[in-house]
Every structure is written in structure tokens, then in C-alpha cells.
Design a protein around this motif. Structure first.
Motif, PDB file in Angstrom:
ATOM      1  N   ILE A   1       0.832  -1.202   0.000  1.00 21.26           N
ATOM      2  CA  ILE A   1       0.000   0.000   0.000  1.00 21.26           C
ATOM      3  C   ILE A   1       0.867   1.254   0.000  1.00 21.26           C
ATOM      4  N   GLN A   2       0.290   2.333  -0.539  1.00 24.10           N
ATOM      5  CA  GLN A   2       0.881   3.667  -0.452  1.00 24.10           C
ATOM      6  C   GLN A   2       0.064   4.479   0.536  1.00 24.10           C
ATOM      7  N   THR A   3       0.711   4.935   1.602  1.00 23.23           N
ATOM      8  CA  THR A   3      -0.011   5.665   2.620  1.00 23.23           C
ATOM      9  C   THR A   3       0.687   6.980   2.932  1.00 23.23           C
ATOM     10  N   LEU A   4       0.126   7.721   3.889  1.00 25.68           N
ATOM     11  CA  LEU A   4       0.540   9.104   4.117  1.00 25.68           C
ATOM     12  C   LEU A   4       0.428   9.426   5.599  1.00 25.68           C
ATOM     13  N   ALA A   5       1.379  10.205   6.108  1.00 27.48           N
ATOM     14  CA  ALA A   5       1.330  10.686   7.491  1.00 27.48           C
ATOM     15  C   ALA A   5       1.590  12.190   7.486  1.00 27.48           C
ATOM     16  N   ARG A   6       1.176  12.862   8.576  1.00 26.51           N
ATOM     17  CA  ARG A   6       1.361  14.306   8.697  1.00 26.51           C
ATOM     18  C   ARG A   6       1.825  14.623  10.111  1.00 26.51           C
ATOM     19  N   SER A   7       2.816  15.507  10.210  1.00 29.25           N
ATOM     20  CA  SER A   7       3.286  15.954  11.513  1.00 29.25           C
ATOM     21  C   SER A   7       2.315  16.994  12.059  1.00 29.25           C
TER      22      SER A   7
ATOM     23  N   LEU B   1      -2.750   9.310   8.169  1.00 27.90           N
ATOM     24  CA  LEU B   1      -3.896   9.678   7.345  1.00 27.90           C
ATOM     25  C   LEU B   1      -4.373   8.475   6.537  1.00 27.90           C
ATOM     26  N   PRO B   2      -5.567   8.549   5.937  1.00 24.91           N
ATOM     27  CA  PRO B   2      -6.036   7.433   5.100  1.00 24.91           C
ATOM     28  C   PRO B   2      -5.039   7.120   3.990  1.00 24.91           C
ATOM     29  N   MET B   3      -4.883   5.833   3.720  1.00 23.82           N
ATOM     30  CA  MET B   3      -3.945   5.450   2.668  1.00 23.82           C
ATOM     31  C   MET B   3      -4.448   5.967   1.323  1.00 23.82           C
ATOM     32  N   TRP B   4      -3.516   6.099   0.397  1.00 21.64           N
ATOM     33  CA  TRP B   4      -3.839   6.597  -0.940  1.00 21.64           C
ATOM     34  C   TRP B   4      -4.194   5.480  -1.915  1.00 21.64           C
ATOM     35  N   LEU B   5      -3.384   4.423  -1.918  1.00 26.51           N
ATOM     36  CA  LEU B   5      -3.545   3.344  -2.895  1.00 26.51           C
ATOM     37  C   LEU B   5      -3.275   2.005  -2.231  1.00 26.51           C
TER      38      LEU B   5
END
Length: 348
Positions: free
Chosen positions: A263-269, A281-285
Motif C-alpha cells: 500500500i501507499q499511505t501518508l502521514a502528517r506531523s 492519514l487514510p492510505m492513498w492506494l
């Protein structure tokens, strides 16, 4: 064989059309951009948009059957338009006599202090480390650096290939991040094979990109609800990339294994600082997509490239929107990647 006169004529024609050629481009003007992404085996893609030559360089692990050049290392495809690509050229080969004998994974090329630095993961399974929390055999694996004057290479090992992170750590996928004060860091994945639950960590660097101090934990793979344990309770962390949005938010792209594969996912500081705290954050793909990276096209469009599936992978391109406080995956660019079965962004 292309003659010198033919090369000169091609160079002149390109100059008339407004496209400039560097010395390296002129020397390879007989290269034809006949490949498209479906014809380009790759893994862990990294794209540099070189404004000096208006050329996109797509870096991936070297494969002799594709580049025609042997050796553990890195090769690069090149394109003017993200649609038509040249046959890959090997830009880095791991020399004999260094500690590593395998890998060439996750190549990244970053400009730093006027030169271009290649971050690449290598290993040696015959150099054991103590068994880690996963219970699997551990061995030397690390990101090393090489340097060149242009993104075309060839890249030469820095410090004889000594790992950037401490040798006792089984690490991979190092990426360069400079904080607002200009301090360089290498952010990397601490391998789940050693830790059980993989982590993301940051190592402060000196101006020559050698280690300046001990690594610091950023977050664990288990912090994401989208990361699914593999082989027991082990959780993978892969492929970090840091990106500062137009609104000052600090984002991290990263990958793991989810319910339907890579999976491709995302985080934010939450603080905007490297040390967070990080919110997942919700994963992208999903469906085997991952190890993506962001880059800007020459007309300013923010783009994502990922590979899928995990084995026998190809590259796929997506438009990304910088909203200020975050990033949004917009749509797949099938006009560039020719995907007959496009995968839309994940909707939680």
C-alpha cells in the motif's frame, strides 16, 4: 551507427526547436525514446526533473538485461515528456571490494550543496547480525551514498560505501530531508526483520552527509490502521519521503503491507516538525501499489509515481493536489502510463 555529422544535425534541429542539449545528451543523441511505462520493468522508482536539461530521470535498480551493463547498482530511464522513455543506462555500479554484495534498492537522487547524491540500499547476507524481534536471520543492510556532478552520473561511492546509519542497525530506504534551519537528516525505515514492528527513524547529518548523532524514532508501523501484520505480528515500514506543503504542513509518504497487498499511505506531523507527533492519514492506494514519491513536472504539476504490483512491477503516475494543510490524490494519468485497468485513489 550514427555518424558525427548526424549527431550535429540532430543537435542543431533540437536547438532550433528550443530544446537544449547538454554534453551528455549530445553524446547519446542516437538514443530513441521508444519505451513507455508498460514496457519498463522497475521497482522503487525515483524521478528527478532536471531543469538544466529539461529531462526527467527515472532511477531504479540496475538490471543487466535492460541496461546491457552488469553489476549491482542503479540504472536510469530518461524522458522529455513523461510518456516516451529511453533505454536505461547504468549510472552506478557497486565496486568490488566493498562490504556489500547485493541490493541496489530504493535509489534516490538529491541535490545537495551543488552536487547530486545517490542514496541506495545494499546488503550482505554473509555478514550476520544478532537475531532480532522477528525471529528471522539478521544481516548487514544499509543505505550508502554516492555522488556525481549531474543526475546523469556516473555516481562514485562516498566514504568507500560505509553505511550512513550505525552498522548494527538493519536499515533501508534512506531519504534526505533538510529542516527549516537547513539541518540535513536522513530519514529511513528500520527493518521489521530486526525490530518486528518496523519504524521510521531520523538521523542528523553533518554538511558532508555523514552521521552527526544518534538516530531518533519518528513513529512505528503499527501506528497506522492500514498496516496489516505479516508473518505473525511483524509490520513493514518502507519508502519514506518528506514533503512540505504550500501551507507549511510536513507530510511523509511511506508504504507497508495492507489487507490487499502493498500500500501507499501518508502521514502528517501535527506540529510541522520532523519529530511530530505524526498522525496517520487514510492510505492513498492499495492492491499492490507502493513505494511512491512526489515530484513536480516542468509546468508545475505535482505528481506521484508508484510501482505495482510488488513483483514484476511497472510505474504508474497520478496527479496530486497541494491543498495547503494536506495533499490529495486526484487522478491517475493513464495518458502517460497507458494503464488499461486504472486504479482510483482509495476511498475510506
Amino acid at each position: 551507427m550514427t555518424t558525427r555529422r548526424t549527431l550535429l544535425n540532430m543537435t542543431a534541429a533540437l536547438a532550433v526547436s528550443g530544446v537544449s542539449l547538454s554534453a551528455g545528451d549530445s553524446a547519446r543523441a542516437d538514443d530513441q525514446a521508444t519505451l513507455t511505462l508498460p514496457n519498463m520493468p522497475l521497482h522503487d522508482p525515483w524521478i528527478v526533473a532536471d531543469k538544466a536539461t529539461r529531462t526527467y530521470h527515472l532511477f531504479t535498480s540496475n538490471r543487466e538485461r535492460l541496461s546491457g551493463q552488469p553489476g549491482i547498482g542503479v540504472m536510469a530511464y530518461r524522458s522529455r515528456d513523461l510518456k516516451h522513455w529511453t533505454k536505461p543506462h547504468r549510472v552506478f555500479a557497486l565496486p568490488q571490494g566493498v562490504w556489500a554484495d547485493g541490493g541496489g534498492w530504493a535509489p534516490e537522487v538529491h541535490q545537495w550543496q551543488g552536487r547530486w547524491y545517490l542514496f541506495v540500499t545494499v546488503h550482505n547476507e554473509k555478514m550476520p547480525l544478532p537475531v532480532g524481534a522477528s525471529g528471522q536471520a539478521n544481516y548487514r543492510r544499509a543505505t550508502v551514498l554516492a555522488v556525481a556532478d549531474t543526475p546523469e552520473g556516473p555516481f562514485t561511492l562516498v566514504r568507500n560505501g560505509e553505511p550512513v546509519a550505525p552498522k548494527a542497525l538493519m536499515t533501508l530506504d534512506g531519504t534526505l530531508y533538510a529542516d527549516p534551519a537547513g539541518q540535513p537528516w536522513m530519514v529511513y525505515a528500520h527493518e521489521w526483520i530486526q525490530t518486528g514492528v518496523g519504524t521510521m527513524e531520523a538521523l542528523p547529518l553533518n554538511p558532508d552527509l555523514s552521521a552527526k548523532g544518534p538516530p531518533r524514532l519518528l513513529f512505528k508501523g503499527s501506528d497506522s490502521p492500514w498496516a496489516v501484520p505479516q508473518q505473525g505480528q511483524n509490520i513493514v515500514t518502507d519508502g519514506p519521503q518528506l514533503y512540505r506543503t504550500s501551507g507549511g504542513a510536513l507530510m511523509m509518504l511511506w508504504s507497508s503491507w495492507g489487507a490487499d497487498g502493498y500500500i501507499q499511505t501518508l502521514a502528517r506531523s501535527a506540529s510541522g516538525d520532523l519529530f511530530g507527533p505524526w498522525e496517520q492519514l487514510p492510505m492513498w492506494l492499495g492492491k499492490g501499489s507502493g513505494h511512491g514519491m512526489l515530484f513536480h513536472t516542468f509546468d508545475g504539476q505535482l505528481m506521484l509515481i508508484v510501482h505495482r504490483p510488488f513483483k514484476n512491477a511497472r510505474g504508474y503516475l497520478y496527479e496530486v493536489r497541494d491543498t495547503g494543510p494536506s495533499l490529495e490524490l486526484v487522478r491517475q494519468r493513464t495518458d502517460l502510463d497507458f494503464d488499461a485497468t486504472p486504479l482510483p485513489p482509495f476511498k475510506p
